[in-house]
Design an enzyme around this catalytic site. Structure first.
Site, PDB file in Angstrom:
ATOM      1  CG  ASN A 181      -6.793 -51.402 -12.542  1.00  0.00           C
ATOM      2  OD1 ASN A 181      -7.843 -50.806 -12.346  1.00  0.00           O
ATOM      3  ND2 ASN A 181      -5.614 -50.808 -12.468  1.00  0.00           N
ATOM      4  CG  ASP A 182      -4.579 -57.387 -12.342  1.00  0.00           C
ATOM      5  OD1 ASP A 182      -4.724 -57.683 -13.543  1.00  0.00           O
ATOM      6  OD2 ASP A 182      -3.558 -56.876 -11.890  1.00  0.00           O
ATOM      7  NE  ARG A 194       2.276 -53.328  -8.048  1.00  0.00           N
ATOM      8  CZ  ARG A 194       1.400 -53.164  -9.034  1.00  0.00           C
ATOM      9  NH1 ARG A 194       0.131 -53.460  -8.846  1.00  0.00           N
ATOM     10  NH2 ARG A 194       1.795 -52.709 -10.194  1.00  0.00           N
ATOM     11  CD  GLU A 207      -3.143 -57.373  -8.007  1.00  0.00           C
ATOM     12  OE1 GLU A 207      -3.503 -56.444  -8.749  1.00  0.00           O
ATOM     13  OE2 GLU A 207      -1.947 -57.609  -7.773  1.00  0.00           O
ATOM     14  NE  ARG A 267       0.031 -49.637 -11.716  1.00  0.00           N
ATOM     15  CZ  ARG A 267      -1.059 -48.871 -11.634  1.00  0.00           C
ATOM     16  NH1 ARG A 267      -0.943 -47.577 -11.518  1.00  0.00           N
ATOM     17  NH2 ARG A 267      -2.275 -49.419 -11.689  1.00  0.00           N
ATOM     18  NE  ARG A 293      -5.041 -54.278 -16.194  1.00  0.00           N
ATOM     19  CZ  ARG A 293      -4.276 -54.028 -15.132  1.00  0.00           C
ATOM     20  NH1 ARG A 293      -4.075 -54.951 -14.219  1.00  0.00           N
ATOM     21  NH2 ARG A 293      -3.725 -52.861 -14.960  1.00  0.00           N
ATOM     22  CG  HIS A 340       6.091 -43.333 -27.468  1.00  0.00           C
ATOM     23  ND1 HIS A 340       6.861 -44.025 -28.353  1.00  0.00           N
ATOM     24  CD2 HIS A 340       6.011 -44.083 -26.365  1.00  0.00           C
ATOM     25  CE1 HIS A 340       7.258 -45.152 -27.794  1.00  0.00           C
ATOM     26  NE2 HIS A 340       6.749 -45.205 -26.588  1.00  0.00           N
ATOM     27  CB  CYS A 372      -4.260 -48.994  -5.312  1.00  0.00           C
ATOM     28  SG  CYS A 372      -3.862 -50.724  -5.555  1.00  0.00           S
TER      29      CYS A 372
HETATM   30  C1  PEP Z   1      -4.831 -53.338 -10.115  1.00  0.00           C
HETATM   31  O1  PEP Z   1      -4.742 -54.450 -10.621  1.00  0.00           O
HETATM   32  O2  PEP Z   1      -5.912 -52.757  -9.875  1.00  0.00           O
HETATM   33  C2  PEP Z   1      -3.615 -52.595  -9.770  1.00  0.00           C
HETATM   34  C3  PEP Z   1      -3.668 -51.469  -9.097  1.00  0.00           C
HETATM   35  O3  PEP Z   1      -2.437 -53.095 -10.226  1.00  0.00           O
HETATM   36  P1  PEP Z   1      -1.967 -52.962 -11.761  1.00  0.00           P
HETATM   37  O4  PEP Z   1      -2.952 -52.052 -12.460  1.00  0.00           O
HETATM   38  O5  PEP Z   1      -0.607 -52.401 -11.699  1.00  0.00           O
HETATM   39  O6  PEP Z   1      -2.045 -54.361 -12.224  1.00  0.00           O
HETATM   40 MG    MG Z   2      -2.879 -55.484 -10.584  1.00  0.00          MG
END
Ligand code: PEP
Ligand code: MG
Length: 591
Positions: free
Chosen positions: A464-465, A342, A441, A306, A475, A199, A512
C-alpha cells in the site's frame, strides 16, 4: 411520487459490504425537529441551563448504553465509534457557546444548542475531507439525540422490533440507529451519503450485511414498501427490477452460493499450489477481537497486527500492561501459528488524538511509524517490552514499519536490546530468539534490501505504501488513483529486488498490503517468489482457492513476462487472463 409507479431505475453508489439482497425497503426519515426561539425571563435562565445540562447527562447515559450493547454484539472497534460521540458531548467550545447564547440572548436551550451545533456541522461539512465530513454526520446524530431529550421526543424507529425482513434506506444511518437493529430482519443498507470509511460501512461489514452508500438521493426517491435489489458487489440499488434483471441476479446469486460451497470445502485445507508449493496464508488484524474471524476464515495466524488501532479512538494511550494483554491473547489463541506484531505505525492518515501530533504539510512523508517511535522512546519502550513479554505465550514475531535505511534498523535494534536487558534484570521471561523483520514499504528499503537482508529475519512488503511512495501517488486521494498502479513495472522491479535479496540470505518474504488479498494478483506475486501472503480475514478463502489452483510454471511465466513488459495495463491484462483461466468461479460476476 412512489417509485412503485415507475419502471426499473438504477441508483449507483459505492459498494462497501459485499453480497446481494432483495426485498421491500424501510425508509428512515430523520426526525425533523421544529426549533423555535423563545425569549425567557431572566429568572428562568438558571433553570434553562440546568435543563440543558440534564439533557447532556441523559444523552451520555443513552450513548453509554448503546455502546455497551454494541460491545456485546459486535467488536470493541464498533463500540469505540461512540467514544467520538461521548467526546463531542464534552466539547467545551460547543457547550460554552450554547451557554453564552442562553445567557446573552435569554434564549431557550433547544434554540441555543441547535444554533451552535448547526454552525459546527456546517463547518465540518464544508471541508474537502471525507473523514471530517463523516464527523459532521456524527455531530448531527448526536445533536438529534440531545434535541430529542430537550424536546422529550422518543425514538421514532425502534429497529429492535422489526417484524418483517427489509432493506434499510436513509440519508445516513447513524451508528446509534444501526446499533439497535435486529440483524435477522435487516437484509441490507442503502444510504445517500458516506464512503468506505463511514461508520455505516464499518457496521455493515462487521455485521456481514450487503451495503451501498453514497447513493445521493435514494432516501428521497424511495418510499417504504418499494421493492429493490441491492448489489453490494458493484454498488447499485435497482428499484422495481425487471424480470430480466432479477434473472441475471438469480444467476449471480446461484454462482456465489456455489462458490461459497467450494470455498467452504477448502476452508481447512492447506494453501498449496497444484504442484505442491506451500504458501503461508495469514491474516491482517487490528485488535484481539479479530481472533475469531482469523480462525473462522482458515488463516494460518497473523501476518500483520496493526497495533496502532489499540491507540486510535481511545482517550489514553494503552500502556505496557494493556498492550501485553492484547498481544498475549492473540498469540495464545493462534498458537502454533505465528503472529507478526508490527510496531506502532501512527502518523500519515492515522492519528491518535491523545498523542496530539502536530499538523504537517506532508504527513505521509513526515513524522510517522518508526520515525515517530524512535523519537518517543518511552512510548516505544512500553510497546517493545509488551511484545517481548507476550513472546513466551505463542509464536510471536515482530516487524518495524517504514524502515528507510540501516540507521533506523540499528537504532530500533539497540532499543530492543536495552529492553531485553531490562527484562532479564527484572527476571521477566521472553523469547530470546524472537524473530524481527522489516517492512519493505519505502523504495529506499527495497533498493538496499541486500544490506537489510543480512540483518533481518524476514521481509514483509507493505505494498500500500510502497506503491504510493514509488509512484508519488497519495493512497488516499481519489484524484490520483489512476496513477496508483500495483502492476507498474517499477513496483514489480522493487518486489523482485526484495525477493532476490531475501533468497540470497535465506530469509523469507511476505506481502501484507492489499495486493496480497487480490486473487487477480496472487499468481503474479507467487511467480515473483513471495512466500507469505497476509490479507483481510474475509478474503482468505478466495485467495486460498486461487493458490490451490495455481501451476507454478504458469505463475513463473507470468512473472517473467511482467518483468519484461513496459506497460502496467498489459501486465494487469495478463494477470486477469491467467486468474480467470485458473479460477473461473471467482469471476462469475454480471460483467
Ligand atoms: C502497507 O503499507 O501495505 C501496509 C500493510 O501497511 P499500512 O496499510 O498499515 O500502511
Ligand atoms: Mg504501510
Amino acid at each position: 411520487m412512489s417509485a412503485q409507479t415507475k419502471g426499473e431505475k438504477v441508483f449507483t453508489g459505492i459498494a462497501v459490504s459485499s453480497g446481494v439482497c432483495r426485498g421491500k425497503v424501510l425508509v428512515l426519515h430523520q426526525t425533523r425537529h421544529v426549533i423555535t426561539q423563545r425569549a425567557l425571563p431572566a429568572a428562568e435562565i438558571p433553570n434553562e441551563i440546568k435543563r440543558f445540562e440534564q439533557s447532556l447527562l441523559r444523552t451520555r447515559q443513552q450513548i453509554a448504553e448503546i455502546q455497551r450493547r454494541v460491545a456485546e454484539t459486535m467488536s470493541s472497534s464498533e463500540a469505540d465509534i461512540f467514544d467520538a460521540h461521548l467526546l463531542m458531548l464534552e466539547d467545551h467550545v460547543l457547550i460554552d457557546e450554547v451557554l453564552k447564547i442562553i445567557r446573552d440572548q435569554s434564549a431557550n436551550a433547544e434554540f441555543a444548542f441547535h444554533s451552535a451545533s448547526e454552525k459546527y456541522v456546517a463547518v465540518l461539512e464544508a471541508v474537502e475531507d471525507e473523514y471530517l465530513r463523516e464527523r459532521a454526520a456524527d455531530l448531527r446524530d448526536l445533536s438529534a439525540r440531545v434535541l430529542d431529550n430537550l424536546l422529550d421526543v422518543r425514538d421514532q424507529f425502534d429497529l429492535r422490533h422489526l417484524t418483517e425482513p427489509c432493506i434499510l434506506v436513509g440519508h445516513d444511518l447513524s451508528p446509534s440507529v444501526t446499533a439497535q437493529l435486529d440483524k435477522n430482519f435487516v437484509l441490507g443498507f442503502a444510504t445517500d451519503i458516506g464512503g468506505k470509511t463511514s461508520h455505516t460501512a464499518i457496521m455493515a461489514r462487521s455485521l456481514d450485511i450487503p451495503a451501498v452508500v453514497g447513493l445521493k438521493t435514494v432516501s428521497e426517491e424511495l418510499t417504504s414498501g418499494d421493492y429493490v435489489l441491492l448489489d453490494g458487489y458493484s454498488g447499485t440499488v435497482t428499484v422495481n427490477p425487471t424480470d430480466r434483471t432479477l434473472f441475471a441476479y438469480g444467476q449471480l446469486e446461484k454462482n456465489k452460493a456455489t462458490l461459497e460451497e467450494k470455498l467452504h470445502e477448502i476452508l481447512w485445507q492447506p494453501a498449496v499450489t497444484l504442484c505442491g508449493q506451500a504458501i503461508h496464508l495469514s491474516a491482517n488484524i487490528e485488535d484481539q477481537h479479530d481472533i475469531d474471524s482469523v480462525i473462522q476464515h482458515g488463516a494460518e495466524g497473523v501476518g500483520l497486527f496493526r497495533t496502532e488501532f489499540l491507540f486510535l479512538n481511545h482517550t489514553d494511550s494503552p500502556g505496557e500492561e494493556e498492550q501485553f494483554q492484547a498481544y498475549r491473547t492473540v498469540a495464545a489463541a493462534l498458537k502454533p501459528h505465528h503472529v507478526i506484531i508490527r510496531t506502532l505505525d501512527l502518523g500519515g492518515d492515522k492519528f491518535a488524538s491523545q498523542l496530539q501530533l502536530a499538523q504537517e504539510m506532508n504527513p505521509f512523508l513526515g513524522w510517522r511509524a518508526i520515525r515517530f517511535c524512535l523519537a518517543q522512546p518511552e512510548l516505544f519502550r512500553a510497546q517493545l517490552r509488551a511484545i517481548l513479554r507476550a513472546s513466551t505465550e505463542g509464536n510471536v514475531k515482530m516487524m518495524y514499519p517504514m524502515i528507510s535505511g540501516l540507521d533506523e534498523w540499528n537504532q530500533a535494534t539497540a532499543m530492543l536490546e536495552k529492553c531485553k536487558a531490562e527484562l532479564r534484570a527484572e527476571k521477566i521471561p521472553f523469547d530470546e530468539n524472537l524473530e524481527v523483520g522489516a517492512m519493505i514499504e519505502i523504495p529506499s528499503a527495497a533498493l538496499i534490501a541486500d544490506s537489510l537482508a543480512k540483518r533481518v529475519k524476514f521481509f514483509s512488503i507493505g505494498s500500500n505504501d510502497l506503491i504510493q511512495y514509488t509512484l508519488a501517488a497519495d493512497r488516499t486521494n481519489e484524484k490520483v488513483s489512476h496513477l496508483y498502479e500495483p502492476t507498474h513495472p517499477a513496483i514489480l522491479q522493487l518486489i523482485k529486488m526484495t525477493v532476490d535479496a531475501a533468497k540470497k540470505h535465506k530469509i523469507w518474504t511476505g506481502v501484507c498490503g492489499e495486493i496480497g488479498g487480490d486473487p487477480v494478483l496472487v499468481p503474479l506475486l507467487i511467480g515473483l517468489g513471495i512466500d507469505e501472503l497476509s490479507c483481510a480475514p474475509a478474503v482468505i478463502p478466495e485467495v486460498k482457492y486461487m493458490i490451490r489452483r495455481i501451476k507454478m510454471d504458469e505463475a513463473r511465466a507470468l512473472a517473467e513476462f511482467a518483468l519484461q513488459s513496459e506497460s502496467p495495463t498489459e501486465i494487469l491484462a495478463r494477470c486477469l487472463a491467467l486468474a480467470r483461466a485458473t479460477a473461473p468461479s471467482l469471476f462469475n460476476d454480471l460483467g
